[in-house]
Design an enzyme around this catalytic site. Structure first.
Site, PDB file in Angstrom:
ATOM      1  N   HIS A 306       0.852  -1.179   0.000  1.00 48.01           N
ATOM      2  CA  HIS A 306       0.000   0.000   0.000  1.00 48.01           C
ATOM      3  C   HIS A 306       0.888   1.229   0.000  1.00 48.01           C
ATOM      4  O   HIS A 306       1.939   1.223   0.651  1.00 48.01           O
ATOM      5  CB  HIS A 306      -0.912   0.003   1.236  1.00 48.01           C
ATOM      6  CG  HIS A 306      -2.081   0.908   1.096  1.00 48.01           C
ATOM      7  ND1 HIS A 306      -2.004   2.253   1.330  1.00 48.01           N
ATOM      8  CD2 HIS A 306      -3.362   0.671   0.693  1.00 48.01           C
ATOM      9  CE1 HIS A 306      -3.181   2.797   1.101  1.00 48.01           C
ATOM     10  NE2 HIS A 306      -4.022   1.857   0.708  1.00 48.01           N
ATOM     11  N   ASP A 363      -7.947  -5.464   0.249  1.00 50.92           N
ATOM     12  CA  ASP A 363      -8.431  -6.346  -0.821  1.00 50.92           C
ATOM     13  C   ASP A 363      -8.048  -7.802  -0.631  1.00 50.92           C
ATOM     14  O   ASP A 363      -8.571  -8.672  -1.327  1.00 50.92           O
ATOM     15  CB  ASP A 363      -7.876  -5.876  -2.175  1.00 50.92           C
ATOM     16  CG  ASP A 363      -8.427  -4.522  -2.543  1.00 50.92           C
ATOM     17  OD1 ASP A 363      -9.629  -4.322  -2.331  1.00 50.92           O
ATOM     18  OD2 ASP A 363      -7.657  -3.673  -3.023  1.00 50.92           O
TER      19      ASP A 363
HETATM   20  N1  ACO Z   1       4.067  -7.661  -4.795  1.00 47.58           N
HETATM   21  C1  ACO Z   1       5.386  -7.638  -5.028  1.00 47.58           C
HETATM   22  N2  ACO Z   1       6.149  -6.525  -4.920  1.00 47.58           N
HETATM   23  C2  ACO Z   1       5.545  -5.398  -4.582  1.00 47.58           C
HETATM   24  C3  ACO Z   1       4.163  -5.325  -4.325  1.00 47.58           C
HETATM   25  C4  ACO Z   1       3.415  -6.528  -4.423  1.00 47.58           C
HETATM   26  N3  ACO Z   1       2.107  -6.534  -4.206  1.00 47.58           N
HETATM   27  N4  ACO Z   1       3.809  -4.069  -4.002  1.00 47.58           N
HETATM   28  C5  ACO Z   1       4.931  -3.356  -4.065  1.00 47.58           C
HETATM   29  N5  ACO Z   1       5.994  -4.135  -4.397  1.00 47.58           N
HETATM   30  C6  ACO Z   1       7.403  -3.755  -4.476  1.00 47.58           C
HETATM   31  C7  ACO Z   1       7.676  -2.910  -5.724  1.00 47.58           C
HETATM   32  O1  ACO Z   1       8.033  -3.723  -6.815  1.00 47.58           O
HETATM   33  C8  ACO Z   1       8.786  -2.027  -5.237  1.00 47.58           C
HETATM   34  O2  ACO Z   1       9.979  -2.811  -5.205  1.00 47.58           O
HETATM   35  P1  ACO Z   1      11.423  -2.105  -5.486  1.00 47.58           P
HETATM   36  O3  ACO Z   1      11.587  -1.104  -4.390  1.00 47.58           O
HETATM   37  O4  ACO Z   1      12.386  -3.234  -5.444  1.00 47.58           O
HETATM   38  O5  ACO Z   1      11.318  -1.465  -6.851  1.00 47.58           O
HETATM   39  C9  ACO Z   1       8.421  -1.738  -3.778  1.00 47.58           C
HETATM   40  O6  ACO Z   1       7.658  -2.885  -3.372  1.00 47.58           O
HETATM   41  C10 ACO Z   1       7.614  -0.473  -3.597  1.00 47.58           C
HETATM   42  O7  ACO Z   1       6.478  -0.559  -4.441  1.00 47.58           O
HETATM   43  P2  ACO Z   1       5.805   0.635  -5.219  1.00 47.58           P
HETATM   44  O8  ACO Z   1       5.207   0.141  -6.499  1.00 47.58           O
HETATM   45  O9  ACO Z   1       6.767   1.776  -5.310  1.00 47.58           O
HETATM   46  O10 ACO Z   1       4.667   1.013  -4.219  1.00 47.58           O
HETATM   47  P3  ACO Z   1       3.502   2.010  -4.534  1.00 47.58           P
HETATM   48  O11 ACO Z   1       3.244   2.742  -3.280  1.00 47.58           O
HETATM   49  O12 ACO Z   1       3.755   2.805  -5.743  1.00 47.58           O
HETATM   50  O13 ACO Z   1       2.290   1.037  -4.884  1.00 47.58           O
HETATM   51  C11 ACO Z   1       0.521  -0.503  -4.644  1.00 47.58           C
HETATM   52  C12 ACO Z   1       1.334   0.610  -3.979  1.00 47.58           C
HETATM   53  C13 ACO Z   1       0.026  -0.037  -6.028  1.00 47.58           C
HETATM   54  C14 ACO Z   1      -0.698  -0.807  -3.789  1.00 47.58           C
HETATM   55  C15 ACO Z   1       1.413  -1.761  -4.787  1.00 47.58           C
HETATM   56  O14 ACO Z   1       1.828  -2.197  -3.519  1.00 47.58           O
HETATM   57  C16 ACO Z   1       0.721  -2.886  -5.555  1.00 47.58           C
HETATM   58  O15 ACO Z   1       0.769  -2.914  -6.780  1.00 47.58           O
HETATM   59  N6  ACO Z   1       0.048  -3.830  -4.818  1.00 47.58           N
HETATM   60  C17 ACO Z   1      -0.710  -4.885  -5.483  1.00 47.58           C
HETATM   61  C18 ACO Z   1      -2.038  -4.324  -5.969  1.00 47.58           C
HETATM   62  C19 ACO Z   1      -3.004  -4.053  -4.829  1.00 47.58           C
HETATM   63  O16 ACO Z   1      -3.181  -4.878  -3.937  1.00 47.58           O
HETATM   64  N7  ACO Z   1      -3.653  -2.885  -4.896  1.00 47.58           N
HETATM   65  C20 ACO Z   1      -4.652  -2.478  -3.902  1.00 47.58           C
HETATM   66  C21 ACO Z   1      -4.202  -1.282  -3.174  1.00 47.58           C
HETATM   67  S1  ACO Z   1      -5.247  -0.895  -1.852  1.00 47.58           S
HETATM   68  C22 ACO Z   1      -6.591  -0.213  -2.532  1.00 47.58           C
HETATM   69  O17 ACO Z   1      -6.600   0.398  -3.581  1.00 47.58           O
HETATM   70  C23 ACO Z   1      -7.757  -0.423  -1.790  1.00 47.58           C
END
Ligand code: ACO
Length: 429
Positions: A306, A363
Protein backbone atom coordinates in the site's frame (compact mmCIF):
# COMPACT_ATOMS: atom_id res chain seq x y z
CA UNK A 1 8.89 23.06 16.02
CA UNK A 2 10.06 25.44 13.27
CA UNK A 3 7.22 27.09 11.43
CA UNK A 4 9.38 27.77 8.39
CA UNK A 5 11.78 25.68 6.32
CA UNK A 6 14.82 27.08 4.56
CA UNK A 7 15.64 26.26 0.96
CA UNK A 8 18.99 27.12 -0.63
CA UNK A 9 18.98 27.42 -4.38
CA UNK A 10 21.54 29.08 -6.70
CA UNK A 11 23.11 30.88 -3.76
CA UNK A 12 19.79 32.30 -2.50
CA UNK A 13 17.96 31.29 0.68
CA UNK A 14 14.19 31.09 0.72
CA UNK A 15 11.89 30.68 3.69
CA UNK A 16 8.93 28.37 3.19
CA UNK A 17 6.06 28.12 5.69
CA UNK A 18 5.53 24.80 7.47
CA UNK A 19 1.89 23.74 7.85
CA UNK A 20 0.97 21.49 10.79
CA UNK A 21 -2.17 19.36 10.75
CA UNK A 22 -4.38 18.48 13.72
CA UNK A 23 -2.56 15.14 14.13
CA UNK A 24 0.80 16.94 13.97
CA UNK A 25 1.45 16.01 10.34
CA UNK A 26 3.88 18.45 8.78
CA UNK A 27 4.09 19.87 5.28
CA UNK A 28 6.33 22.44 3.68
CA UNK A 29 4.02 24.87 1.90
CA UNK A 30 5.50 25.43 -1.55
CA UNK A 31 2.54 27.28 -3.04
CA UNK A 32 4.67 30.42 -3.64
CA UNK A 33 7.81 28.50 -4.63
CA UNK A 34 7.60 29.11 -8.37
CA UNK A 35 6.87 32.82 -7.93
CA UNK A 36 9.84 33.17 -5.58
CA UNK A 37 12.40 30.87 -7.22
CA UNK A 38 11.20 29.98 -10.74
CA UNK A 39 11.32 26.30 -9.70
CA UNK A 40 8.56 23.77 -9.26
CA UNK A 41 8.75 20.54 -7.26
CA UNK A 42 8.80 17.12 -8.92
CA UNK A 43 7.16 14.17 -7.16
CA UNK A 44 6.23 11.48 -9.66
CA UNK A 45 3.37 9.37 -8.29
CA UNK A 46 2.74 12.15 -5.72
CA UNK A 47 4.13 10.03 -2.85
CA UNK A 48 5.38 13.15 -1.04
CA UNK A 49 2.79 15.64 -2.12
CA UNK A 50 -0.10 16.86 -0.01
CA UNK A 51 -2.64 17.94 -2.61
CA UNK A 52 -5.06 19.57 -0.16
CA UNK A 53 -6.01 20.17 3.45
CA UNK A 54 -8.82 17.84 4.44
CA UNK A 55 -10.76 17.20 7.63
CA UNK A 56 -12.50 14.00 6.53
CA UNK A 57 -10.21 11.01 7.10
CA UNK A 58 -6.99 10.52 9.02
CA UNK A 59 -4.53 7.75 8.22
CA UNK A 60 -1.26 6.98 9.97
CA UNK A 61 0.21 4.37 7.67
CA UNK A 62 3.15 3.54 9.94
CA UNK A 63 0.95 2.81 12.94
CA UNK A 64 -1.92 1.26 10.94
CA UNK A 65 -4.46 3.89 12.02
CA UNK A 66 -7.60 4.86 10.07
CA UNK A 67 -10.23 7.26 11.41
CA UNK A 68 -13.30 8.80 9.75
CA UNK A 69 -13.88 12.31 11.14
CA UNK A 70 -11.73 11.34 14.13
CA UNK A 71 -13.53 8.07 14.97
CA UNK A 72 -11.43 4.86 14.75
CA UNK A 73 -12.46 2.47 12.00
CA UNK A 74 -12.53 -0.40 14.52
CA UNK A 75 -15.26 1.35 16.56
CA UNK A 76 -17.30 2.19 13.49
CA UNK A 77 -16.99 -1.38 12.17
CA UNK A 78 -18.21 -2.70 15.50
CA UNK A 79 -20.99 -0.25 16.25
CA UNK A 80 -22.10 1.76 13.24
CA UNK A 81 -23.86 1.17 9.90
CA UNK A 82 -22.92 2.13 6.37
CA UNK A 83 -25.65 4.79 6.10
CA UNK A 84 -24.64 6.35 9.43
CA UNK A 85 -20.99 6.38 8.34
CA UNK A 86 -22.00 7.98 5.03
CA UNK A 87 -23.75 10.75 6.99
CA UNK A 88 -20.71 11.14 9.25
CA UNK A 89 -18.31 11.49 6.32
CA UNK A 90 -20.46 13.83 4.26
CA UNK A 91 -21.98 16.00 7.01
CA UNK A 92 -18.95 15.92 9.32
CA UNK A 93 -20.72 14.61 12.44
CA UNK A 94 -22.66 11.58 13.65
CA UNK A 95 -26.38 12.09 13.03
CA UNK A 96 -28.94 12.38 15.81
CA UNK A 97 -31.74 9.82 15.75
CA UNK A 98 -34.00 12.23 13.85
CA UNK A 99 -31.29 13.18 11.38
CA UNK A 100 -30.50 9.54 10.68
CA UNK A 101 -34.16 8.67 10.20
CA UNK A 102 -34.67 11.61 7.83
CA UNK A 103 -31.51 10.75 5.88
CA UNK A 104 -32.58 7.10 5.54
CA UNK A 105 -36.03 8.20 4.38
CA UNK A 106 -34.44 10.46 1.79
CA UNK A 107 -32.35 7.54 0.52
CA UNK A 108 -35.49 5.40 0.20
CA UNK A 109 -37.37 8.20 -1.58
CA UNK A 110 -34.58 8.52 -4.13
CA UNK A 111 -33.78 4.85 -4.71
CA UNK A 112 -35.39 4.57 -8.16
CA UNK A 113 -33.51 5.70 -11.23
CA UNK A 114 -35.48 7.58 -13.90
CA UNK A 115 -37.46 4.97 -15.86
CA UNK A 116 -36.00 6.18 -19.18
CA UNK A 117 -32.52 5.36 -17.92
CA UNK A 118 -33.45 1.71 -18.26
CA UNK A 119 -33.11 2.06 -22.05
CA UNK A 120 -29.48 3.12 -21.66
CA UNK A 121 -28.68 -0.30 -20.23
CA UNK A 122 -29.89 -1.82 -23.50
CA UNK A 123 -27.00 -0.21 -25.39
CA UNK A 124 -24.31 -2.23 -23.63
CA UNK A 125 -23.20 -5.52 -25.15
CA UNK A 126 -23.74 -8.76 -23.20
CA UNK A 127 -20.95 -9.31 -20.68
CA UNK A 128 -20.04 -5.61 -20.61
CA UNK A 129 -17.95 -4.99 -17.49
CA UNK A 130 -20.25 -3.60 -14.77
CA UNK A 131 -17.68 -0.90 -13.90
CA UNK A 132 -18.04 0.51 -17.44
CA UNK A 133 -21.81 0.42 -17.08
CA UNK A 134 -21.65 1.97 -13.59
CA UNK A 135 -19.52 4.96 -14.54
CA UNK A 136 -21.48 5.62 -17.76
CA UNK A 137 -24.82 5.37 -16.02
CA UNK A 138 -23.83 7.60 -13.09
CA UNK A 139 -22.78 10.24 -15.59
CA UNK A 140 -25.93 9.75 -17.68
CA UNK A 141 -28.07 10.13 -14.54
CA UNK A 142 -27.02 13.78 -14.26
CA UNK A 143 -28.88 14.47 -17.56
CA UNK A 144 -32.15 13.67 -15.80
CA UNK A 145 -31.58 16.34 -13.16
CA UNK A 146 -31.07 19.66 -15.01
CA UNK A 147 -30.71 21.33 -11.62
CA UNK A 148 -27.30 19.67 -11.34
CA UNK A 149 -26.06 21.38 -14.48
CA UNK A 150 -26.76 24.90 -13.21
CA UNK A 151 -23.64 26.74 -12.15
CA UNK A 152 -25.22 27.45 -8.74
CA UNK A 153 -27.75 24.65 -7.97
CA UNK A 154 -30.54 25.91 -5.71
CA UNK A 155 -31.55 22.43 -4.59
CA UNK A 156 -30.21 21.44 -1.12
CA UNK A 157 -26.99 19.44 -1.43
CA UNK A 158 -28.45 16.66 0.72
CA UNK A 159 -30.97 15.88 -2.06
CA UNK A 160 -28.14 15.39 -4.55
CA UNK A 161 -26.34 13.25 -1.98
CA UNK A 162 -29.39 11.05 -1.38
CA UNK A 163 -29.96 10.58 -5.10
CA UNK A 164 -26.41 9.57 -5.83
CA UNK A 165 -25.87 7.41 -2.76
CA UNK A 166 -29.15 5.59 -3.22
CA UNK A 167 -29.06 5.28 -7.00
CA UNK A 168 -25.44 4.13 -7.23
CA UNK A 169 -26.66 0.94 -5.56
CA UNK A 170 -29.64 0.61 -7.91
CA UNK A 171 -27.47 1.21 -10.98
CA UNK A 172 -24.86 -1.27 -9.72
CA UNK A 173 -27.47 -4.01 -9.27
CA UNK A 174 -29.07 -3.23 -12.65
CA UNK A 175 -25.60 -3.32 -14.26
CA UNK A 176 -25.05 -6.80 -12.87
CA UNK A 177 -28.48 -8.02 -14.06
CA UNK A 178 -27.80 -6.54 -17.50
CA UNK A 179 -24.33 -8.13 -17.72
CA UNK A 180 -25.98 -11.53 -17.05
CA UNK A 181 -28.96 -10.98 -19.36
CA UNK A 182 -31.31 -11.08 -16.35
CA UNK A 183 -34.48 -9.00 -15.85
CA UNK A 184 -34.12 -5.90 -13.69
CA UNK A 185 -35.40 -6.15 -10.12
CA UNK A 186 -36.75 -2.95 -8.56
CA UNK A 187 -35.83 -1.89 -5.00
CA UNK A 188 -38.22 -2.45 -2.13
CA UNK A 189 -38.72 0.57 0.13
CA UNK A 190 -38.96 -1.43 3.36
CA UNK A 191 -35.47 -2.96 2.95
CA UNK A 192 -32.44 -1.23 4.47
CA UNK A 193 -29.59 -0.10 2.22
CA UNK A 194 -27.53 -3.30 1.96
CA UNK A 195 -30.43 -5.76 2.06
CA UNK A 196 -32.07 -3.83 -0.77
CA UNK A 197 -28.91 -4.13 -2.86
CA UNK A 198 -28.77 -7.91 -2.36
CA UNK A 199 -32.48 -8.11 -3.20
CA UNK A 200 -31.94 -6.20 -6.48
CA UNK A 201 -28.93 -8.37 -7.32
CA UNK A 202 -30.33 -11.80 -6.59
CA UNK A 203 -34.16 -11.83 -6.45
CA UNK A 204 -36.13 -13.04 -9.45
CA UNK A 205 -39.43 -11.60 -10.68
CA UNK A 206 -41.13 -14.79 -9.50
CA UNK A 207 -39.20 -15.32 -6.26
CA UNK A 208 -37.58 -13.09 -3.65
CA UNK A 209 -34.00 -13.83 -2.68
CA UNK A 210 -33.68 -15.23 0.82
CA UNK A 211 -31.81 -12.53 2.70
CA UNK A 212 -29.33 -14.10 5.09
CA UNK A 213 -28.42 -11.77 8.02
CA UNK A 214 -24.80 -13.01 7.96
CA UNK A 215 -24.51 -12.02 4.29
CA UNK A 216 -26.15 -8.61 4.83
CA UNK A 217 -23.88 -7.84 7.81
CA UNK A 218 -20.75 -8.94 5.99
CA UNK A 219 -21.51 -6.79 2.94
CA UNK A 220 -22.48 -3.87 5.17
CA UNK A 221 -19.05 -4.19 6.81
CA UNK A 222 -17.30 -4.21 3.44
CA UNK A 223 -19.18 -1.06 2.35
CA UNK A 224 -18.33 0.66 5.64
CA UNK A 225 -14.63 -0.23 5.56
CA UNK A 226 -14.33 1.16 2.03
CA UNK A 227 -16.25 4.37 2.71
CA UNK A 228 -13.24 6.71 2.57
CA UNK A 229 -9.49 6.56 2.44
CA UNK A 230 -8.24 10.13 2.03
CA UNK A 231 -6.35 11.11 -1.13
CA UNK A 232 -6.19 7.78 -2.99
CA UNK A 233 -6.20 7.63 -6.79
CA UNK A 234 -9.99 7.69 -7.29
CA UNK A 235 -10.69 10.31 -4.61
CA UNK A 236 -7.98 12.57 -6.01
CA UNK A 237 -9.61 12.10 -9.41
CA UNK A 238 -13.00 13.11 -8.00
CA UNK A 239 -11.44 16.18 -6.38
CA UNK A 240 -9.67 17.13 -9.58
CA UNK A 241 -12.84 16.87 -11.67
CA UNK A 242 -14.86 18.67 -8.97
CA UNK A 243 -12.33 21.50 -9.00
CA UNK A 244 -13.29 22.26 -12.61
CA UNK A 245 -16.88 22.79 -11.33
CA UNK A 246 -18.17 19.63 -13.01
CA UNK A 247 -21.31 18.35 -11.29
CA UNK A 248 -21.40 15.77 -8.49
CA UNK A 249 -22.44 12.87 -10.76
CA UNK A 250 -19.76 13.62 -13.38
CA UNK A 251 -17.12 13.93 -10.66
CA UNK A 252 -18.08 10.62 -9.05
CA UNK A 253 -18.32 8.85 -12.44
CA UNK A 254 -14.67 9.80 -13.00
CA UNK A 255 -13.83 8.30 -9.61
CA UNK A 256 -15.39 5.00 -10.71
CA UNK A 257 -13.11 4.94 -13.78
CA UNK A 258 -10.02 5.56 -11.65
CA UNK A 259 -11.11 2.87 -9.22
CA UNK A 260 -11.45 0.27 -11.97
CA UNK A 261 -7.69 -0.26 -12.40
CA UNK A 262 -6.10 -3.43 -10.95
CA UNK A 263 -3.67 -1.40 -8.83
CA UNK A 264 -6.62 0.25 -7.06
CA UNK A 265 -10.21 -1.02 -6.77
CA UNK A 266 -9.69 -3.76 -9.32
CA UNK A 267 -7.22 -5.43 -6.94
CA UNK A 268 -9.92 -7.41 -5.07
CA UNK A 269 -10.87 -9.11 -8.35
CA UNK A 270 -7.19 -9.68 -9.14
CA UNK A 271 -6.66 -11.28 -5.69
CA UNK A 272 -9.35 -13.92 -6.30
CA UNK A 273 -8.03 -14.59 -9.80
CA UNK A 274 -4.56 -15.05 -8.31
CA UNK A 275 -5.83 -17.40 -5.57
CA UNK A 276 -7.84 -19.39 -8.12
CA UNK A 277 -4.78 -19.75 -10.32
CA UNK A 278 -2.71 -20.97 -7.36
CA UNK A 279 -5.46 -23.44 -6.46
CA UNK A 280 -5.80 -24.68 -10.05
CA UNK A 281 -2.09 -25.23 -10.39
CA UNK A 282 -1.88 -27.07 -7.06
CA UNK A 283 0.85 -24.63 -5.92
CA UNK A 284 0.98 -23.86 -2.19
CA UNK A 285 1.73 -20.25 -3.15
CA UNK A 286 5.53 -20.57 -3.13
CA UNK A 287 5.78 -20.37 -6.94
CA UNK A 288 3.58 -17.31 -7.05
CA UNK A 289 5.54 -15.58 -4.28
CA UNK A 290 8.80 -16.30 -6.12
CA UNK A 291 7.29 -14.77 -9.29
CA UNK A 292 6.00 -11.74 -7.38
CA UNK A 293 9.54 -11.09 -6.12
CA UNK A 294 10.97 -11.32 -9.63
CA UNK A 295 10.48 -7.95 -11.34
CA UNK A 296 10.82 -9.55 -14.79
CA UNK A 297 7.76 -11.77 -14.21
CA UNK A 298 5.45 -8.74 -14.24
CA UNK A 299 3.55 -10.34 -11.35
CA UNK A 300 2.75 -8.85 -7.97
CA UNK A 301 1.29 -10.42 -4.90
CA UNK A 302 -2.15 -8.88 -5.31
CA UNK A 303 -3.76 -7.57 -2.14
CA UNK A 304 -0.33 -6.84 -0.70
CA UNK A 305 1.38 -3.48 -0.31
CA UNK A 306 0.00 0.00 0.00
CA UNK A 307 1.24 3.49 -0.75
CA UNK A 308 0.36 4.73 2.74
CA UNK A 309 0.28 1.67 5.01
CA UNK A 310 3.73 0.44 5.90
CA UNK A 311 2.07 -1.74 8.51
CA UNK A 312 -0.94 -4.07 8.51
CA UNK A 313 -3.91 -2.30 6.88
CA UNK A 314 -6.42 -1.94 9.80
CA UNK A 315 -9.29 -2.75 7.41
CA UNK A 316 -7.60 -6.01 6.39
CA UNK A 317 -7.29 -6.98 10.08
CA UNK A 318 -11.05 -6.47 10.59
CA UNK A 319 -12.00 -8.34 7.41
CA UNK A 320 -9.63 -11.23 8.11
CA UNK A 321 -11.20 -11.68 11.56
CA UNK A 322 -14.67 -11.73 9.98
CA UNK A 323 -13.77 -14.19 7.19
CA UNK A 324 -13.91 -17.38 9.26
CA UNK A 325 -17.07 -16.23 11.03
CA UNK A 326 -18.94 -15.38 7.79
CA UNK A 327 -17.95 -18.60 6.04
CA UNK A 328 -19.00 -20.53 9.13
CA UNK A 329 -22.39 -18.85 9.36
CA UNK A 330 -23.04 -19.32 5.65
CA UNK A 331 -21.81 -22.90 5.94
CA UNK A 332 -19.21 -22.48 3.21
CA UNK A 333 -15.78 -24.04 2.96
CA UNK A 334 -13.55 -22.11 0.60
CA UNK A 335 -10.10 -23.55 -0.15
CA UNK A 336 -9.03 -20.05 -1.26
CA UNK A 337 -9.18 -18.85 2.37
CA UNK A 338 -6.59 -21.42 3.41
CA UNK A 339 -4.40 -20.48 0.43
CA UNK A 340 -4.70 -16.78 1.31
CA UNK A 341 -3.76 -17.40 4.95
CA UNK A 342 -0.80 -19.51 3.88
CA UNK A 343 0.36 -16.89 1.37
CA UNK A 344 0.16 -14.21 4.05
CA UNK A 345 2.13 -16.31 6.53
CA UNK A 346 4.89 -17.05 4.01
CA UNK A 347 5.06 -13.47 2.69
CA UNK A 348 5.24 -11.92 6.15
CA UNK A 349 8.32 -14.05 6.93
CA UNK A 350 10.01 -13.29 3.61
CA UNK A 351 12.76 -10.65 3.63
CA UNK A 352 11.55 -9.20 0.27
CA UNK A 353 8.18 -8.28 1.81
CA UNK A 354 9.63 -7.37 5.23
CA UNK A 355 12.21 -4.96 3.79
CA UNK A 356 9.62 -3.24 1.60
CA UNK A 357 7.03 -3.19 4.40
CA UNK A 358 4.46 -5.00 2.27
CA UNK A 359 1.47 -6.20 4.31
CA UNK A 360 -2.01 -7.44 3.32
CA UNK A 361 -4.28 -4.58 2.29
CA UNK A 362 -8.09 -4.41 2.44
CA UNK A 363 -8.43 -6.35 -0.82
CA UNK A 364 -6.58 -9.43 0.34
CA UNK A 365 -9.49 -10.96 2.27
CA UNK A 366 -12.53 -8.94 1.12
CA UNK A 367 -12.92 -11.01 -2.07
CA UNK A 368 -13.25 -14.22 -0.07
CA UNK A 369 -16.19 -12.75 1.86
CA UNK A 370 -17.80 -11.44 -1.34
CA UNK A 371 -17.43 -14.87 -2.97
CA UNK A 372 -19.11 -16.45 0.04
CA UNK A 373 -22.04 -14.04 -0.32
CA UNK A 374 -22.33 -15.10 -3.98
CA UNK A 375 -21.10 -11.89 -5.57
CA UNK A 376 -19.30 -12.63 -8.85
CA UNK A 377 -15.72 -11.36 -9.22
CA UNK A 378 -16.47 -8.79 -11.90
CA UNK A 379 -18.76 -7.09 -9.35
CA UNK A 380 -16.02 -6.77 -6.70
CA UNK A 381 -14.80 -3.35 -7.86
CA UNK A 382 -18.44 -2.26 -8.14
CA UNK A 383 -18.96 -3.16 -4.47
CA UNK A 384 -15.88 -1.10 -3.67
CA UNK A 385 -17.36 1.79 -5.68
CA UNK A 386 -20.67 1.69 -3.79
CA UNK A 387 -18.73 1.67 -0.52
CA UNK A 388 -16.46 4.54 -1.59
CA UNK A 389 -19.29 6.79 -2.80
CA UNK A 390 -19.75 8.59 0.59
CA UNK A 391 -16.03 9.40 0.64
CA UNK A 392 -16.13 10.74 -2.91
CA UNK A 393 -19.16 12.88 -2.06
CA UNK A 394 -17.52 14.21 1.12
CA UNK A 395 -14.39 15.12 -0.85
CA UNK A 396 -16.45 16.72 -3.63
CA UNK A 397 -18.16 18.84 -0.99
CA UNK A 398 -14.88 19.84 0.61
CA UNK A 399 -13.53 21.01 -2.76
CA UNK A 400 -16.67 22.93 -3.65
CA UNK A 401 -17.20 24.53 -0.29
CA UNK A 402 -13.54 25.05 0.52
CA UNK A 403 -11.81 28.39 0.53
CA UNK A 404 -10.08 29.53 -2.62
CA UNK A 405 -11.61 26.97 -4.91
CA UNK A 406 -8.74 26.98 -7.41
CA UNK A 407 -8.85 24.47 -10.24
CA UNK A 408 -6.39 21.56 -9.74
CA UNK A 409 -3.74 22.02 -12.35
CA UNK A 410 -0.33 20.43 -11.68
CA UNK A 411 2.74 21.42 -13.67
CA UNK A 412 5.35 19.22 -15.31
CA UNK A 413 9.00 19.02 -16.23
CA UNK A 414 9.06 18.87 -20.01
CA UNK A 415 11.50 16.24 -21.35
CA UNK A 416 10.54 16.26 -25.05
CA UNK A 417 12.15 17.74 -28.19
CA UNK A 418 13.38 21.31 -28.07
CA UNK A 419 12.31 23.79 -30.78
CA UNK A 420 12.34 22.27 -34.29
CA UNK A 421 10.63 23.16 -37.56
CA UNK A 422 7.61 21.45 -39.12
CA UNK A 423 8.78 19.12 -41.94
CA UNK A 424 6.39 18.87 -44.93
CA UNK A 425 5.06 15.34 -45.50
CA UNK A 426 6.99 14.70 -48.72
CA UNK A 427 10.32 15.65 -47.15
CA UNK A 428 9.98 13.28 -44.18
CA UNK A 429 12.25 10.23 -43.94
N1 ACO B 1 4.07 -7.66 -4.80
C1 ACO B 1 5.39 -7.64 -5.03
N2 ACO B 1 6.15 -6.52 -4.92
C2 ACO B 1 5.54 -5.40 -4.58
C3 ACO B 1 4.16 -5.33 -4.32
C4 ACO B 1 3.41 -6.53 -4.42
N3 ACO B 1 2.11 -6.53 -4.21
N4 ACO B 1 3.81 -4.07 -4.00
C5 ACO B 1 4.93 -3.36 -4.06
N5 ACO B 1 5.99 -4.13 -4.40
C6 ACO B 1 7.40 -3.76 -4.48
C7 ACO B 1 7.68 -2.91 -5.72
O1 ACO B 1 8.03 -3.72 -6.82
C8 ACO B 1 8.79 -2.03 -5.24
O2 ACO B 1 9.98 -2.81 -5.21
P1 ACO B 1 11.42 -2.11 -5.49
O3 ACO B 1 11.59 -1.10 -4.39
O4 ACO B 1 12.39 -3.23 -5.44
O5 ACO B 1 11.32 -1.47 -6.85
C9 ACO B 1 8.42 -1.74 -3.78
O6 ACO B 1 7.66 -2.89 -3.37
C10 ACO B 1 7.61 -0.47 -3.60
O7 ACO B 1 6.48 -0.56 -4.44
P2 ACO B 1 5.80 0.64 -5.22
O8 ACO B 1 5.21 0.14 -6.50
O9 ACO B 1 6.77 1.78 -5.31
O10 ACO B 1 4.67 1.01 -4.22
P3 ACO B 1 3.50 2.01 -4.53
O11 ACO B 1 3.24 2.74 -3.28
O12 ACO B 1 3.75 2.81 -5.74
O13 ACO B 1 2.29 1.04 -4.88
C11 ACO B 1 0.52 -0.50 -4.64
C12 ACO B 1 1.33 0.61 -3.98
C13 ACO B 1 0.03 -0.04 -6.03
C14 ACO B 1 -0.70 -0.81 -3.79
C15 ACO B 1 1.41 -1.76 -4.79
O14 ACO B 1 1.83 -2.20 -3.52
C16 ACO B 1 0.72 -2.89 -5.56
O15 ACO B 1 0.77 -2.91 -6.78
N6 ACO B 1 0.05 -3.83 -4.82
C17 ACO B 1 -0.71 -4.88 -5.48
C18 ACO B 1 -2.04 -4.32 -5.97
C19 ACO B 1 -3.00 -4.05 -4.83
O16 ACO B 1 -3.18 -4.88 -3.94
N7 ACO B 1 -3.65 -2.88 -4.90
C20 ACO B 1 -4.65 -2.48 -3.90
C21 ACO B 1 -4.20 -1.28 -3.17
S1 ACO B 1 -5.25 -0.90 -1.85
C22 ACO B 1 -6.59 -0.21 -2.53
O17 ACO B 1 -6.60 0.40 -3.58
C23 ACO B 1 -7.76 -0.42 -1.79
Amino acid sequence: MNTTAKLELDGNTYELPVVIGSENEKAVDISKLRDQTGCITLDEGCGNTGSCRSSITFIDGDRGILRYRGIPIEELAERSTFVEVAYLLIMGKLPTETELRQFSQLLTKNEMIHEDLKYHFEGFPPNAHPMAILSSMINATSCFYPELLKSEPTEPFVIQVARLLSQVRTIAAFAYRKSRGLPIIYPKPHYRYTANFLHMMFSEPYQDFELEPAAINALELIFLLHADHEQNCSTSTVRMVASSRANLFASVASGVCALWGPLHGGANQAVIEMLEQIHREGDDGSKFIAAAKDKKSGKRLMGFGHRVYKNYDPRAKIIKRRCDEVLDRLDIEDPLLEIAKHLEEVALKDSYFIERKLYPNVDFYSGIIMRAIGIPVEMFPVIFAIGRTPGWIANFREVREGEGGRIYRPRQIYTGETLRPYVPLKERR
